[in-house]
Enzyme design. Structure first.
Site, PDB file in Angstrom:
ATOM      1  N   HIS A   1      -5.535 -14.324 -22.215  1.00 57.26           N
ATOM      2  CA  HIS A   1      -4.299 -13.931 -21.526  1.00 57.26           C
ATOM      3  C   HIS A   1      -4.223 -12.450 -21.181  1.00 57.26           C
ATOM      4  CE1 HIS A   1      -1.698 -12.111 -24.801  1.00 57.26           C
ATOM      5  NE2 HIS A   1      -2.635 -12.647 -25.546  1.00 57.26           N
TER       6      HIS A   1
ATOM      7  N   THR B   1     -10.563 -29.468 -32.449  1.00 51.52           N
ATOM      8  CA  THR B   1     -10.825 -29.963 -31.089  1.00 51.52           C
ATOM      9  C   THR B   1     -10.635 -28.851 -30.074  1.00 51.52           C
ATOM     10  OG1 THR B   1     -10.157 -32.174 -31.725  1.00 51.52           O
ATOM     11  CG2 THR B   1     -10.102 -31.674 -29.368  1.00 51.52           C
TER      12      THR B   1
ATOM     13  N   CYS C   1       3.520  -6.106 -30.166  1.00 56.23           N
ATOM     14  CA  CYS C   1       3.815  -6.346 -31.586  1.00 56.23           C
ATOM     15  C   CYS C   1       4.748  -5.273 -32.134  1.00 56.23           C
ATOM     16  CB  CYS C   1       2.554  -6.351 -32.426  1.00 56.23           C
ATOM     17  SG  CYS C   1       1.154  -7.032 -31.597  1.00 56.23           S
TER      18      CYS C   1
HETATM   19  N1  PLP Z   1      -6.520  -6.621 -29.900  1.00 55.84           N
HETATM   20  C1  PLP Z   1      -5.933  -5.875 -28.949  1.00 55.84           C
HETATM   21  C2  PLP Z   1      -6.491  -4.521 -28.610  1.00 55.84           C
HETATM   22  C3  PLP Z   1      -4.807  -6.370 -28.272  1.00 55.84           C
HETATM   23  O1  PLP Z   1      -4.228  -5.626 -27.334  1.00 55.84           O
HETATM   24  C4  PLP Z   1      -4.301  -7.660 -28.633  1.00 55.84           C
HETATM   25  C5  PLP Z   1      -3.067  -8.171 -28.023  1.00 55.84           C
HETATM   26  O2  PLP Z   1      -2.137  -7.442 -27.775  1.00 55.84           O
HETATM   27  C6  PLP Z   1      -4.968  -8.388 -29.625  1.00 55.84           C
HETATM   28  C7  PLP Z   1      -6.063  -7.832 -30.236  1.00 55.84           C
HETATM   29  C8  PLP Z   1      -4.514  -9.766 -30.013  1.00 55.84           C
HETATM   30  O3  PLP Z   1      -4.813 -10.677 -28.970  1.00 55.84           O
HETATM   31  P1  PLP Z   1      -4.281 -12.172 -28.932  1.00 55.84           P
HETATM   32  O4  PLP Z   1      -2.920 -12.107 -28.327  1.00 55.84           O
HETATM   33  O5  PLP Z   1      -5.240 -12.909 -28.052  1.00 55.84           O
HETATM   34  O6  PLP Z   1      -4.284 -12.692 -30.310  1.00 55.84           O
END
Ligand code: PLP
Length: 380
Positions: A203, A241, A328
């Site tokens: 994504h 799966t 986050c």
């Molecule tokens: N690592 C980095 C540098 C990211 O920017 C993100 C998502 O913000 C992630 C890991 C986590 O990705 P996912 O949403 O696919 O778990």
């Protein structure tokens, strides 16, 4: 929802319509389980998964069999770090990382610390760079892994991955690279750069949510202790799966990125520079975080002097989709750990705004966003 100008591509990207088109038949017509080896539904699904594996491996110059599909980068990072550390317990329990990594890495390391592992968190300088000397000096006899991201999700700062890979190889330490923000944006070569484990996510590169990749090197071989047990899928590395439509989607997304990456990066760098120069000219004292570092073309992290970031985002929220730091940390309303690691005070780390542009951003949108922001800053 009224139409807004979307400038939060680091949080997530829209699925490219070409990706959606490719995925759709795998929900209905070709719905088979790739593990069903006794009929054509299964064979068709398996062929589609293997074609996607090929497309993803080409994007990072890996061998097909080194690609493991996961539910996203977070899972890939968890599997990579915990899996390797558990499997290498005889060699040692030491990991090296840095203070500006994504929480997926930092929280996994913190979890392992609770289990008796030791983690060295390297500093970054005010530009967001790690010191290669400090990295090399941190290596110990019992060091198993260094985890350094390819590019930072808040500032776009790019780390010298090839040099890190050389250090890792020189000391016989695994190199795990979180390339979630770099994959599809920068040319990645896991083979040339001695990357042993690499995480990416659908994504963030115009593919669907809920799918990611862990690349696991086989030369030298990386031993991985399995974290999810079950039907022995993905060569036993990750049971469950397979999410066929999403895997088809990440494959197509990778193929499009590979083809369009160069032109897209040039176009986005020009738009990002236009945004930065307009805002820094119109709003005196605006600071571009990470400006002196090598950065991703599409990311700009700005601090407007004396302006509360949360209030600013609220005042433009009906017209602009921006964020403070990562998705986050903005959910948790805490200052950015990345900017704090770069030496920002609590307020500056709280108030900086991340603009992240992408495939569907236009010059007209950039100009309109600048006008909206300048008005909002002057009002506040
Ligand atoms: N690592 C980095 C540098 C990211 O920017 C993100 C998502 O913000 C992630 C890991 C986590 O990705 P996912 O949403 O696919 O778990």
């Amino acid at each position: 929802m009224t139409k807004q100008i979307y400038m939060d591509y680091c949080a997530t990207t829209p699925c490219d319509p070409r990706v959606v088109e490719k995925m759709l038949p795998y929900f209905t017509t070709f719905f088979g389980n790739p593990a069903s080896s006794d009929h054509a539904y299964g064979w068709t699904a398996k062929d589609a998964v293997e074609a996607a594996r090929e497309e993803v491996s080409r994007l990072i110059n890996a061998k097909n069999h080194a690609i493991t599909f996961t539910s996203g980068a977070t899972e890939a990072i968890n599997l990579g770090i915990k899996g390797v550390m558990e499997a290498s317990a005889k060699k040692g329990k030491h990991i090296i990382t840095n203070k500006a990594e994504h929480k997926a890495v930092l929280d996994t390391c913190a979890y392992l610390e609770g289990k008796g592992y030791e983690v060295t968190y390297l500093d970054v300088d005010e530009h967001g760079n790690i010191s290669l000397d400090a990295l090399e000096n941190a290596v110990r006899k019992d060091t198993v892994m260094m985890a350094v991201q390819y590019a930072n999700n808040e500032t776009g700062v790019i780390h010298p991955v090839a040099a890190i890979g050389t250090i890792a190889r020189r000391h016989d330490v695994y190199f795990l690279c979180d390339a979630t923000q770099a994959a599809g944006k920068l040319p990645i070569d896991v083979t040339a750069d001695n990357i042993d484990l690499l995480a990416m996510s659908g994504h963030k590169m115009y593919g669907p949510k809920g799918v990611g990749v862990l690349y696991v090197n086989s030369q030298p071989k990386v031993n991985l202790s399995v974290q999810q047990h079950g039907g022995n899928h993905e060569r036993g590395r990750r049971s469950g799966t397979l999410n066929v439509p999403a895997i088809v989607g990440i494959g197509k997304a990778a193929a499009i990125c590979q083809q369009e990456m160069q032109a897209e990066a040039l176009r986005l760098a020009a738009l990002r520079d236009r945004l930065e120069s307009s805002l820094t000219t119109a709003i005196a004292g605006t600071k571009v975080n990470g400006k002196q570092a090598v950065r991703l073309a599409q990311v700009s992290n700005l601090l407007f002097p004396g302006i509360n970031g949360e209030q600013l985002l609220l005042s433009v929220s009906t017209r602009l989709a921006l964020s403070r730091g990562s998705a986050c940390s903005s959910a948790q309303r805490i200052p950015s750990h990345v900017l704090m690691a770069m030496g920002a005070t609590g307020d500056a780390a709280h108030d900086a705004i991340r603009f992240s542009l992408g495939r569907f951003t236009t010059e007209a949108e950039v100009d309109e966003a600048v006008n909206i922001l300048v008005d909002a800053v002057l009002t506040l």
